[in-house]
Design a protein around this motif. Structure first.
Motif, PDB file in Angstrom:
ATOM      1  N   VAL C  28       0.835  -1.190   0.000  1.00  0.00           N
ATOM      2  CA  VAL C  28       0.000   0.000   0.000  1.00  0.00           C
ATOM      3  C   VAL C  28       0.874   1.245   0.000  1.00  0.00           C
ATOM      4  O   VAL C  28       1.908   1.295   0.653  1.00  0.00           O
ATOM      5  N   VAL C  29       0.437   2.228  -0.793  1.00  0.00           N
ATOM      6  CA  VAL C  29       1.037   3.550  -0.719  1.00  0.00           C
ATOM      7  C   VAL C  29       0.262   4.311   0.332  1.00  0.00           C
ATOM      8  O   VAL C  29      -0.940   4.494   0.199  1.00  0.00           O
ATOM      9  N   ARG C  30       0.962   4.735   1.371  1.00  0.00           N
ATOM     10  CA  ARG C  30       0.276   5.525   2.395  1.00  0.00           C
ATOM     11  C   ARG C  30       0.291   6.977   1.957  1.00  0.00           C
ATOM     12  O   ARG C  30       1.097   7.769   2.420  1.00  0.00           O
ATOM     13  N   ALA C  31      -0.612   7.291   1.033  1.00  0.00           N
ATOM     14  CA  ALA C  31      -0.584   8.616   0.417  1.00  0.00           C
ATOM     15  C   ALA C  31      -0.932   9.706   1.421  1.00  0.00           C
ATOM     16  O   ALA C  31      -0.326  10.764   1.443  1.00  0.00           O
ATOM     17  N   VAL C  32      -1.939   9.439   2.250  1.00  0.00           N
ATOM     18  CA  VAL C  32      -2.337  10.385   3.285  1.00  0.00           C
ATOM     19  C   VAL C  32      -2.547   9.581   4.557  1.00  0.00           C
ATOM     20  O   VAL C  32      -3.242   8.576   4.545  1.00  0.00           O
ATOM     21  N   ASP C  33      -1.908  10.023   5.641  1.00  0.00           N
ATOM     22  CA  ASP C  33      -1.924   9.214   6.854  1.00  0.00           C
ATOM     23  C   ASP C  33      -2.324  10.058   8.067  1.00  0.00           C
ATOM     24  O   ASP C  33      -1.568  10.919   8.501  1.00  0.00           O
ATOM     25  N   GLU C  34      -3.525   9.826   8.571  1.00  0.00           N
ATOM     26  CA  GLU C  34      -3.947  10.479   9.815  1.00  0.00           C
ATOM     27  C   GLU C  34      -3.805  11.990   9.759  1.00  0.00           C
ATOM     28  O   GLU C  34      -3.192  12.593  10.631  1.00  0.00           O
ATOM     29  N   VAL C  35      -4.355  12.577   8.730  1.00  0.00           N
ATOM     30  CA  VAL C  35      -4.245  14.026   8.584  1.00  0.00           C
ATOM     31  C   VAL C  35      -5.484  14.709   9.161  1.00  0.00           C
ATOM     32  O   VAL C  35      -6.598  14.324   8.860  1.00  0.00           O
ATOM     33  N   SER C  36      -5.259  15.683  10.018  1.00  0.00           N
ATOM     34  CA  SER C  36      -6.369  16.439  10.601  1.00  0.00           C
ATOM     35  C   SER C  36      -6.133  17.931  10.404  1.00  0.00           C
ATOM     36  O   SER C  36      -5.023  18.411  10.584  1.00  0.00           O
ATOM     37  N   PHE C  37      -7.182  18.622  10.022  1.00  0.00           N
ATOM     38  CA  PHE C  37      -7.109  20.084   9.935  1.00  0.00           C
ATOM     39  C   PHE C  37      -8.520  20.626   9.912  1.00  0.00           C
ATOM     40  O   PHE C  37      -9.490  19.865   9.759  1.00  0.00           O
ATOM     41  N   SER C  38      -8.654  21.918  10.091  1.00  0.00           N
ATOM     42  CA  SER C  38      -9.973  22.510   9.925  1.00  0.00           C
ATOM     43  C   SER C  38      -9.821  23.835   9.191  1.00  0.00           C
ATOM     44  O   SER C  38      -8.791  24.486   9.271  1.00  0.00           O
ATOM     45  N   ILE C  39     -10.852  24.164   8.446  1.00  0.00           N
ATOM     46  CA  ILE C  39     -10.828  25.401   7.673  1.00  0.00           C
ATOM     47  C   ILE C  39     -12.003  26.268   8.111  1.00  0.00           C
ATOM     48  O   ILE C  39     -13.160  25.865   8.008  1.00  0.00           O
ATOM     49  N   GLU C  40     -11.679  27.453   8.623  1.00  0.00           N
ATOM     50  CA  GLU C  40     -12.708  28.359   9.130  1.00  0.00           C
ATOM     51  C   GLU C  40     -13.298  29.182   7.987  1.00  0.00           C
ATOM     52  O   GLU C  40     -12.649  29.368   6.964  1.00  0.00           O
ATOM     53  N   PRO C  41     -14.505  29.698   8.190  1.00  0.00           N
ATOM     54  CA  PRO C  41     -15.108  30.519   7.133  1.00  0.00           C
ATOM     55  C   PRO C  41     -14.223  31.731   6.816  1.00  0.00           C
ATOM     56  O   PRO C  41     -13.708  32.379   7.726  1.00  0.00           O
ATOM     57  N   GLY C  42     -14.065  32.004   5.534  1.00  0.00           N
ATOM     58  CA  GLY C  42     -13.320  33.180   5.104  1.00  0.00           C
ATOM     59  C   GLY C  42     -11.815  33.086   5.283  1.00  0.00           C
ATOM     60  O   GLY C  42     -11.113  34.071   5.122  1.00  0.00           O
ATOM     61  N   ARG C  43     -11.314  31.891   5.636  1.00  0.00           N
ATOM     62  CA  ARG C  43      -9.880  31.755   5.875  1.00  0.00           C
ATOM     63  C   ARG C  43      -9.250  30.817   4.845  1.00  0.00           C
ATOM     64  O   ARG C  43      -9.937  30.072   4.164  1.00  0.00           O
ATOM     65  N   THR C  44      -7.939  30.842   4.786  1.00  0.00           N
ATOM     66  CA  THR C  44      -7.215  29.996   3.847  1.00  0.00           C
ATOM     67  C   THR C  44      -6.269  29.070   4.589  1.00  0.00           C
ATOM     68  O   THR C  44      -5.502  29.527   5.443  1.00  0.00           O
ATOM     69  N   LEU C 231       5.644  12.946   3.375  1.00  0.00           N
ATOM     70  CA  LEU C 231       5.275  11.537   3.209  1.00  0.00           C
ATOM     71  C   LEU C 231       3.924  11.188   3.823  1.00  0.00           C
ATOM     72  O   LEU C 231       3.805  10.236   4.585  1.00  0.00           O
ATOM     73  N   GLY C 232       2.917  11.969   3.479  1.00  0.00           N
ATOM     74  CA  GLY C 232       1.569  11.620   3.896  1.00  0.00           C
ATOM     75  C   GLY C 232       1.137  12.133   5.251  1.00  0.00           C
ATOM     76  O   GLY C 232      -0.016  11.982   5.629  1.00  0.00           O
ATOM     77  N   ARG C 233       2.071  12.735   5.994  1.00  0.00           N
ATOM     78  CA  ARG C 233       1.713  13.211   7.330  1.00  0.00           C
ATOM     79  C   ARG C 233       1.900  14.711   7.448  1.00  0.00           C
ATOM     80  O   ARG C 233       2.794  15.269   6.818  1.00  0.00           O
ATOM     81  N   ILE C 234       1.092  15.324   8.295  1.00  0.00           N
ATOM     82  CA  ILE C 234       1.337  16.730   8.610  1.00  0.00           C
ATOM     83  C   ILE C 234       2.406  16.773   9.694  1.00  0.00           C
ATOM     84  O   ILE C 234       2.270  16.139  10.743  1.00  0.00           O
ATOM     85  N   VAL C 235       3.509  17.486   9.430  1.00  0.00           N
ATOM     86  CA  VAL C 235       4.570  17.552  10.424  1.00  0.00           C
ATOM     87  C   VAL C 235       4.548  18.859  11.203  1.00  0.00           C
ATOM     88  O   VAL C 235       5.103  18.954  12.291  1.00  0.00           O
TER      89      VAL C 235
END
Ligand code: ATP
Ligand code: ATP
Ligand code: SF4
Ligand code: SF4
Ligand code: MG
Ligand code: MG
Lengths: 301, 321, 328
Positions: C28-44, C231-235
């Motif tokens: 398996v290619v672990r393309a995305v691994d346990e990635v968490s984020f949130s995007i607020e209204p009007g933000r980038t 490599l698929g993780r947010i550092v």
């Protein structure tokens, strides 16, 4: 590197180029001669009633085996001679063009519609739909086309309409294969992804985004298939399972004429044979040109 | 010390029936000194690659060098025969292209390809050429060159392939290295590695370099001089520090202002309006005038001449004259 | 509405790949691994990282073009998996995209007005007059002349095509627009135009962006929050200005040092990483960055660091875990 060609030789070179293009063995130039031949044949087929000097299906037994007009024993009345039943060969060739073209075009179009539709479904939907369609296609392609066509013809019996259906049933797989391949790469294109993001249904995507982008390949393929289909039609008629006599089909004329070959009645075979060859060659040359023009990737077909 | 000097070079592409002429390089003059790096920047289609290919006389058949002189080590390259040019290419002037995969032959090993120019240009024996190849791989910092020489291009990563291309380029000890966007296909951290490698090679071997890019950051880091091209013309040229601090041409100024800077945070960018011109139908006068914020009446009719703004700083703009 | 527009929680995507001769063994290619984020209204939210680190895959997950292997996406607080058809339709309306290649993004056989109107006619029943009016307004919004509507995409330059793609993405007044390298394929002199346009539209329409790019300066310029992937993780993830000014994770530091200066006078500490990016098929054990990390410790090869708060952002690195526990 920065010299210009010798000016003197250039006009002769231009003339040569033109002649070369005219013969259209070069794929870049517009194939003038093939298009000319095809257009003449189409016109002849459309205006067969006007052009043919005689009824193609009725002959006078007294006029059997008349040679073409320029040979000894030929008459002005039958420019290209008559056959074993005294029917006018020119008229039969003229009406034969109609039969060949109508059968050829219809078969190619039916096969194209069926094959393209199945190719799109197979490529876009994937999964079991793809599995089923591709298995059938593989099985189809494993069968020798002519034998398969004869087999089908033997089952449904000879008639012009049946021939069309048989040819479409035999040759749709060629389209399905190529179109499916195109769809597989098209599917990965961003505009298809964006259509999904926009909320389009699968049906809309296939109709609006996939179909218009494979039409070119379909047309190229149809032109290339025209030759194949016409040869198959002629073969079936030659073998007696195609267009039923007394209808004037080129393949049938060949079959009727082959007995006379020994007796020196060359025009009965050479003339329909030449017609078939010209038609097939023209269709192939035009198809080749279209293929390179529309899509160089199709070359490895 | 001038190693290379172009005088009024023009290269045009002529379409099949001569109906359309693209002035891809138009009246370009520039110099590259010994051990110097010249950056050529400009947007897509401004003629950077055509300029580089003209130097090597490696142009496609549709191209014509219509005028100019190319002086390299005291000889005009345009007067040389094809035979003589072949001895210049690869040996005295080498080139690195953007796509490392396209410049390597997938059917030959790395060692064969690095050794080939040595055998062709210097008549080295197979054994000694391979030994030199291993050294060259070490010079471009490829780990375990003994095993890598026997591998094929597809077994290497993009960054390694680009280094191999670099090794081939420097194999015969050229005086001038032309790099046409050599890092565009590389990742950021790999790009940094590669740029440092090129700088080290240049320092160790006293190479001169022409660095073609549209990344002003690379110019800032790598080059001594910079030449800015727009629509086939050299619109501004000069020392890097000077161009970045006091550009004279409105296009260069706008270009420098339009790139986002890390330190500026979310400050609004100053964009250049409009589109790059159609190369076959250039606007009359100064080709930049439809987009120029400082356009004068004169600019619409007459093309500005090249003027000296300061020592070795030239600009092609009516404002400067 | 106070909460985030879109939240990703432990989002994971593994691609099975066939390996070996008989196509039996699957890795398996672990393309995305346990990635968490949130995007607020009007933000980038800006997403950076090297080629193959999983940025596009993350974008595709958010756009529902790929099904996640694990984890969830929340839209206005609700798990997408629990939404019924009509609400999913609502999600599709609210989340649109602009991709990198302006030549591949537009169907070559459709006219510009059809392209821009496609999301509209798919989601709303509108008369043709109303559609034409909306298309005209969108064209004006992105700065293209009215007559563009009747033309085909091939009659436009790359920058203009990207404007068409942006106009289309705005047709349904979305809440979030996913921008996957929207300026990478464009000419230098055109990039600023598009970046400005995107910023203006955000201010005008209150859009949120997920902005993906290679160009760190562009990301810093566009984003409120930056997430760095390896490599698929947010550092590392945190406030854009903070991360850009004082990166903490050794990879982020190297990345930002590799970002080229915009001026020859701009002196920067250069961190040149050794080695290549490892294959996502076999990511290194422990911290995925440890084979290239200048600060790697013995522990880094064993234990994978987790994202922890450090100096106003989250960092996944053992350097910042305070007291290093004794070896067990
Ligand atoms: N083989 C060709 N035939 C005709 N015109 C060409 C040919 N190659 C390039 N051109 C034209 O010459 C001009 C300069 O092209 P060139 O490749 O030198 O640009 P460039 O600055 O290297 O661009 P890029 O940054 O995209 O590599 C362009 O307008 C291009 O369309
Ligand atoms: N459909 C797929 N099947 C198998 N592997 C895939 C698939 N899509 C992506 N991958 C792999 O997943 C990893 C992440 O890919 P992704 O396209 O998300 O990277 P990226 O960060 O967008 O890179 P880039 O900057 O080059 O666009 C890569 O190693 C890629 O090879
Ligand atoms: S010559 Fe005129 S139009 Fe051209 S850059 Fe200078 S001021 Fe602008
Ligand atoms: S955890 Fe270790 S290897 Fe990973 S980044 Fe931090 S110090 Fe480097
Ligand atoms: Mg180029
Ligand atoms: Mg990507």
């Amino acid at each position: 590197m920065n010299g210009s060609g010798p000016a003197a030789g250039s006009s002769r070179a231009a003339a040569l180029t033109l002649a070369w293009r005219f013969a259209s063995f070069r794929s870049e130039g517009f194939p003038v001669l093939p298009v000319l031949i095809l257009s003449v044949l189409v016109l002849v087929a459309v205006f067969a009633n006007v052009l043919a000097p005689h009824d193609p299906e009725v002959g006078a037994l007294g006029d059997r085996f008349r040679p073409p007009a320029w040979q000894e024993g030929g008459t002005r009345d039958h420019l290209l001679g008559t056959d074993h039943l005294g029917r006018d060969v020119l008229s039969r060739l003229v009406f034969g063009a109609r039969v060949s073209l109508v059968v050829g075009f219809m078969a190619v179009i039916f096969a194209g519609i069926l094959g393209t539709a199945l190719g799109i479904l197979s490529g876009y939907l994937g999964g079991w739909v793809d599995q089923v369609i591709m298995r059938v296609t593989d099985a189809w392609l494993a069968l020798p086309a002519l034998t398969f066509a004869i087999f089908l013809a033997a089952i449904v019996g000879p008639s012009a309409m049946n021939i069309v259906i048989i040819l479409a049933a035999v040759y749709w797989t060629r389209y399905a294969r190529v179109i499916r391949g195109e769809v597989l790469s098209l599917k990965e294109r961003d505009f298809v992804r964006l259509a999904i993001v926009a909320g389009c249904s699968k049906r809309t995507i296939m109709r609006r985004h996939i179909l218009p982008n494979v039409v070119n390949s379909g047309i190229v393929l149809a032109t290339l298939m025209l030759g194949v289909v016409i040869v198959t039609e002629a073969s079936l008629s030659f073998l007696g399972v195609g267009v039923p006599p007394p209808k004037p089909a080129w393949g049938l004329m060949l079959a009727d004429g082959k007995k006379g070959l020994m007796a020196g009645y060359w025009w009965l075979t050479v003339l329909p044979g030449t017609c078939i060859m010209l038609l097939v060659l023209s269709a192939n040359l035009l198809g080749d040109w279209l293929r390179v023009k529309f899509d160089p990737q199709l070359r490895q077909l | 010390m001038k190693l290379l000097e172009l005088r009024h070079l023009s290269t045009h592409y002529v379409s099949a029936r001569g109906a359309r002429v693209t002035r891809a390089v138009d009246d370009v003059s520039l110099t590259v000194g010994e051990g110097e790096t010249l950056g050529i920047v400009g947007e897509s289609g401004s003629g950077k690659t055509t300029l580089a290919l003209s130097l090597l006389r490696l142009l496609p058949p549709a191209a014509r060098i219509v005028s100019g002189e190319i002086w390299f080590e005291g000889e005009d390259l345009l007067t040389k025969s094809h035979r003589e040019m072949r001895r210049v290419r690869g040996k005295r002037i080498a080139m690195i292209l953007q796509d490392p995969l396209a410049s390597l032959n997938p059917l030959f090993t790395v060692g064969d390809q690095v050794a080939e120019p040595l055998r062709v240009h210097e008549g080295a024996s197979r054994g000694s050429a391979w030994a030199r190849a291993r050294e060259l791989l070490r010079a471009v910092r490829i780990a375990a060159p003994e095993t890598r020489v026997r591998e094929y291009p597809h077994q290497l990563s993009g960054g390694m392939r680009q280094r191999i291309v670099g090794a081939i380029a420097i194999s015969c000890g050229p005086r001038l290295l032309i790099a046409d966007e050599p890092t565009t296909s590389l990742d950021l951290t790999i790009q940094a590695q590669y740029l440092q490698l090129l700088r080290d090679l240049q320092r160790d071997r006293g190479l001169s370099m022409i660095f073609i890019t549209h990344n002003l950051g690379i110019v800032a880091r790598m080059c001594d001089h910079v030449a800015v091209m727009y629509a086939g013309r050299l619109v501004e040229a000069g020392p890097v520090a000077r161009i970045f601090s006091s550009a004279a041409h409105p296009y260069t100024q706008a270009l420098l202002e339009s790139i986002p800077r890390m330190a500026d945070g979310r400050k609004r960018l100053t964009a250049i309006d409009g589109q790059p011109p159609d190369p076959v139908a250039l606007p009359p006068g100064c080709a930049f005038h439809p987009r120029c914020p400082k356009v004068l009446d004169r600019c619409r009719k007459e093309a500005p001449p090249e003027v000296r703004v300061a020592a070795s700083h030239t600009s092609r703009c009516w404002l400067a004259s | 509405m106070a909460g985030p527009v879109v939240e990703a929680l432990h989002l994971t995507k593994h691609f099975p790949v066939r390996g070996g001769f008989l196509a039996r063994e699957t890795a398996v290619v672990r393309a995305v691994d346990e990635v968490s984020f949130s995007i607020e209204p009007g933000r980038t939210l800006g997403l950076v990282g090297e080629s193959g680190c999983g940025k596009t895959t993350t974008a595709k997950l958010v756009l529902l073009l790929e099904q996640p292997t694990a984890g969830m996406i929340r839209f206005e607080g609700r798990d997408l998996q629990t939404l019924d058809r009509t609400m999913l339709h609502g999600y599709r309306r609210s989340v649109q995209a602009v991709f990198q290649d302006p030549f591949a993004s537009l169907n070559p056989r459709m006219r510009v007005d059809q392209i821009i109107a496609e999301p509209l006619v798919t989601h709303e029943r509108l008369g043709s007059g109303e559609v034409a009016k909306r298309v005209a307004r969108l064209l004006e919004l992105v700065g293209l002349p009215d007559r563009s509507a009747d033309l085909f995409p091939h009659e436009f330059s790359g920058g203009q095509r990207q404007r068409i793609a942006i106009a289309r993405s705005l047709a349904l007044s979305p809440k979030l627009v996913v921008l996957d390298e929207p300026v990478s394929a464009l000419d230098v002199s055109i990039r600023a135009q598009i970046l400005n346009l995107l910023r203006d539209l955000q201010a005008q329409l209150g859009l949120s962006y997920l902005f993906i790019a290679h160009d760190l300066a562009a990301v810093a310029h566009m984003s409120h929050t930056i997430a760095v992937m390896y490599l698929g993780r947010i550092v590392e993830i945190g406030d854009a200005a903070t991360v850009a000014a004082t990166p903490k994770h050794p990879y982020t530091q190297a990345l930002f040092s590799a970002a080229l200066p915009s001026h020859p006078g701009e002196k920067r500490e250069e961190i040149i990483l050794a080695g290549e990016v490892p294959s996502p098929l076999a990511p290194p054990a422990g911290c995925r960055f440890h084979p290239r990390c200048p600060h790697a410790m013995e522990r880094c090869g064993r234990e994978e660091p987790t994202l922890l708060r450090e100096a106003g952002r989250l960092v996944a690195c053992h350097l910042y875990e305070g007291v290093i526990p004794a070896r067990s």
